[in-house]
Design an enzyme around this catalytic site. Structure first.
Site, PDB file in Angstrom:
ATOM      1  CG  HIS A 279      -5.857   1.728   5.215  1.00 40.53           C
ATOM      2  ND1 HIS A 279      -5.484   2.711   6.107  1.00 40.53           N
ATOM      3  CD2 HIS A 279      -4.790   0.903   5.091  1.00 40.53           C
ATOM      4  CE1 HIS A 279      -4.235   2.481   6.483  1.00 40.53           C
ATOM      5  NE2 HIS A 279      -3.789   1.394   5.886  1.00 40.53           N
TER       6      HIS A 279
ATOM      7  CE  LYS B 141      -0.171   3.209   4.765  1.00 35.62           C
ATOM      8  NZ  LYS B 141      -0.113   3.304   6.218  1.00 35.62           N
TER       9      LYS B 141
ATOM     10  CD  GLU C 271      -2.955   5.425   6.839  1.00 29.99           C
ATOM     11  OE1 GLU C 271      -2.842   5.431   5.595  1.00 29.99           O
ATOM     12  OE2 GLU C 271      -2.077   4.958   7.600  1.00 29.99           O
TER      13      GLU C 271
ATOM     14  CD  GLU D  46      -3.429  -2.635   7.199  1.00 30.35           C
ATOM     15  OE1 GLU D  46      -2.384  -2.934   6.631  1.00 30.35           O
ATOM     16  OE2 GLU D  46      -3.979  -1.520   7.093  1.00 30.35           O
TER      17      GLU D  46
ATOM     18  CB  SER E 291       5.083  -1.910  12.068  1.00 30.63           C
ATOM     19  OG  SER E 291       4.657  -0.590  12.352  1.00 30.63           O
TER      20      SER E 291
ATOM     21  N   GLY F 175       2.509   2.136  10.852  1.00 30.87           N
ATOM     22  CA  GLY F 175       3.490   3.211  10.777  1.00 30.87           C
ATOM     23  C   GLY F 175       4.166   3.533  12.100  1.00 30.87           C
TER      24      GLY F 175
ATOM     25  CG  ASN G 196      -1.694   1.217   1.457  1.00 31.72           C
ATOM     26  OD1 ASN G 196      -1.776   2.062   0.560  1.00 31.72           O
ATOM     27  ND2 ASN G 196      -2.295   1.353   2.631  1.00 31.72           N
TER      28      ASN G 196
END
Ligand code: PGA
Length: 248
Positions: free
Chosen positions: A93, A11, A95, A163, A208, A169, A9
């Site tokens: 996701h 992003k 985000e 996730e 991560s 991250g 991904n």
């Protein structure tokens, strides 16, 4: 696509210069034996598709609007992603859930739209740190799986990704027991929702994943691969994760 999958991904990273990473990935894995999916920014999908040609790398979008077309400034439909050369799309996701207020109901509609356009769906679920601390992890994941999956989803066009929001991250990764517990719960939900075919849906871990922890993560029960953010931006690091998956 094989059951074992390494998905990247990107992003909101990457421009035309980043296409060199795809060339390097193709050269490093001419016959990977595992599924490879790259989800670049939408601006790169078409150019990346031209670079990939017949190489065994699938391309995906990172979200899509639920409508096929319409007055939705700034949005991209599933049909447009498919037209640009995508075969997959990441939906749900964290985000998108957090930055764009996408609810389970919105993600359900996006999933239906993606399937209508012929895209396979990488559906993300996962708890926040506060939800884990409150002992709500399995409740949250169950609600997301049940709320985002259409009744008529084709299991062969579905990939799940667990996730944990607090692992994305951050360099923090759940321990093996924590990952196994959630993946096992997702597997049980898929079996009850989709029948025996639910046993074949890949369940990826994301958050991560790096070259140095990939092999350990891939050895955990019910982990079929990874959804990788930062370490997927460079062919050198993503390639090591693919290699770890090949030997898992
Ligand atoms: P990360 O991102 O690998 O950079 O933690 C994972 C993701 O958000 O899919």
């Amino acid at each position: 696509m094989p059951r074992k999958i390494a998905a990247g991904n990107w992003k909101m990273h990457g421009d035309g210069a980043a296409l060199a990473e795809i060339d390097a990935l193709i050269a490093a894995h001419p016959d990977p034996g595992v599924g490879i999916v790259i989800c670049p920014p939408a601006t790169l999908i078409h150019r990346m598709a031209e670079r990939v040609g017949n190489a065994p790398i699938a391309l995906g979008g990172q979200s899509c609007h639920a409508a096929r077309s319409g007055a939705h400034t700034g949005d991209i439909s599933a049909a447009m992603l498919a037209d640009a050369g995508a075969s997959h799309v990441i939906l749900g996701h964290s985000e998108r859930r957090i930055d764009h207020g996408e609810t389970d109901a919105v993600i359900l509609a996006q999933t239906q739209s993606a399937r209508g356009a012929g895209l396979s769906v990488i559906l993300c679920v996962g708890e926040t740190a506060a939800q884990r601390d409150a002992g709500m992890t399995l409740d949250v994941v169950t609600r997301q799986v049940m709320g985002c999956l259409p009744d008529d989803i084709d299991p062969s066009a579905l990939i799940m990704a667990y996730e944990p929001v607090w692992a994305i991250g951050t360099g923090r990764v759940p321990d093996g027991d924590q990952i196994a517990q959630v993946h096992g719960a997702i597997r049980a939900l898929l079996l009850s929702r989709l029948g025996l075919a639910g046993g074949q849906v890949p369940i990826l871990y994301g958050g991560s994943v790096k070259p140095d922890n990939a092999a350990t993560i891939f050895a955990i029960a019910d982990v079929d691969g990874a959804l990788v953010g930062g370490a997927a931006l460079k062919a050198a690091s993503f390639s090591q994760i693919i290699t770890a998956l090949q030997s898992a």
